[in-house]
Design a protein around this motif. Sequence first.
Motif, PDB file in Angstrom:
ATOM      1  N   GLN A 226       1.449  -6.461  -2.013  1.00 34.84           N
ATOM      2  CA  GLN A 226       0.487  -6.682  -3.112  1.00 34.84           C
ATOM      3  C   GLN A 226       0.098  -5.350  -3.757  1.00 34.84           C
ATOM      4  OE1 GLN A 226      -2.589  -8.748  -0.992  1.00 34.84           O
ATOM      5  NE2 GLN A 226      -1.492 -10.716  -1.088  1.00 34.84           N
ATOM      6  N   LYS A 229       2.975  -3.939  -5.885  1.00 26.94           N
ATOM      7  CA  LYS A 229       3.171  -4.692  -7.130  1.00 26.94           C
ATOM      8  C   LYS A 229       2.029  -4.410  -8.113  1.00 26.94           C
ATOM      9  CE  LYS A 229       5.233  -8.826  -6.881  1.00 26.94           C
ATOM     10  NZ  LYS A 229       5.581 -10.183  -6.445  1.00 26.94           N
ATOM     11  N   ARG A 230       0.829  -4.258  -7.595  1.00 25.89           N
ATOM     12  CA  ARG A 230      -0.317  -3.951  -8.479  1.00 25.89           C
ATOM     13  C   ARG A 230      -0.115  -2.588  -9.144  1.00 25.89           C
ATOM     14  NH1 ARG A 230      -4.368  -0.739  -7.462  1.00 25.89           N
ATOM     15  NH2 ARG A 230      -4.256  -0.786  -5.180  1.00 25.89           N
ATOM     16  N   GLU A 252       9.558 -11.980   0.122  1.00 21.82           N
ATOM     17  CA  GLU A 252       8.293 -12.669  -0.191  1.00 21.82           C
ATOM     18  C   GLU A 252       8.423 -14.162   0.121  1.00 21.82           C
ATOM     19  OE1 GLU A 252       7.932 -10.950  -4.299  1.00 21.82           O
ATOM     20  OE2 GLU A 252       5.870 -10.672  -3.615  1.00 21.82           O
TER      21      GLU A 252
END
Length: 351
Positions: A226, A229-230, A252
Amino acid sequence: MKVSFLGAGAIGSMFAALLRKHAPELDVLVVVRGAHGEAVAERGEIEIVGPWGEERVPIAWSYDPQDVVGSDIVFVTVKSQATKPALEQAGEALGDALVVSIQNGINDHQYDGFVPVDRLVMGMTTTNMAVLAPGRVSMQLDGCTLFGPAIGSSSTAGAQQVVDLLRRIDVPGLDFDAQTNILGVRYNKLIINALGYASCLSASNFITEALCYRPWREGVGLLIVQECKRVLAAAGIEIEKIPGRSDLSRIENLMLALKMPILGKMVQMAIKGKFERSPIVFSLYQDLQRGKPTEVEHINGQIVRLASSVGTQAPVNAEIVAMTHELEERPGDTFFSRQDVIDRITKLTAT
Ligand SMILES: NC(=O)c1ccc[n+]([C@@H]2O[C@H](COP(=O)([O-])OP(=O)(O)OC[C@H]3O[C@@H](n4cnc5c(N)ncnc54)[C@H](OP(=O)(O)O)[C@@H]3O)[C@@H](O)[C@H]2O)c1
């Protein structure tokens, strides 16, 4: 045509030997060092192990990076942190060669001042190669190797030239292609490595002891993905799909499936045996075991730097970097417990 491999360890030796074997008319040189280099020099050949069996491939070798002089193409296959010193040693001998990185990490800037961006090609390989013993290299996993423009260029002409060259290697399962968004491909692989590196901190089997273990998956794994990706979204970098099995979306999906009460148990049972027999071994684990410098600053550390460059933070990846450095300072072969890793990452999110 002269093709050189600067820093031929696992990746460089395997691709060099395969190229020499499948395109014997090429002048292929490996620049080597260390125990592996001495074995190659003594025998004048590289022993390669793979689906073709075992084969000894005679090869031209040198200890001197300046012997790449006159090359049409120079592959750089040193670890990311060794890029600049290797380029400095090769210096002007790089001449007008097309320089091709097959390395993990986003290290394009290290080529600044050595190679103009239009002669630099960046590669990403999903294959896995290992030096089994000095002079003996094995293909542990086949897969694709993709090439594309370095940051600051949009031309795939150089990448296509490299693909045309490597496609002479006729080994089923080894594929080569050009990709415009190679940066997105490299970040895809980088996130998988960032995740895998976290499992190495406790010497845990990436699949069976990390991803399949819910507290690790939810307390460490998902948080890394996470966060990566952020940060990429904040930086406007689009993750590109990787053909074949080594794609982030597959990991994922696996994490999602493992979460399901019944399906999760079935998936776990199906994959356990396979990955217990043939664990995925990340280079970080081997480097820590051997007391060698790791590439963590170029993997998890890259996410931390990228975050800072766009005015945000990446505390989870920063903690993985810090913990890796702690292990680098310890005597070889000592690791954290899996619970230590979970606790340290969970603590970050609790504050
Ligand atoms: N192996 C894989 O399956 C794999 C897969 C995907 C990506 N990659 C990436 O590919 C890159 C290369 O990995 P690798 O596994 O092939 O690493 P490796 O086995 O450590 O090979 C690098 C070789 O370069 C040598 N070297 C370093 N600096 C040099 C210099 N200045 N002059 C001459 N030789 C020099 C190293 O010697 P020393 O050991 O003495 O430093 C080593 O023999 C890394 O970025 C890695 O993350 C590897």
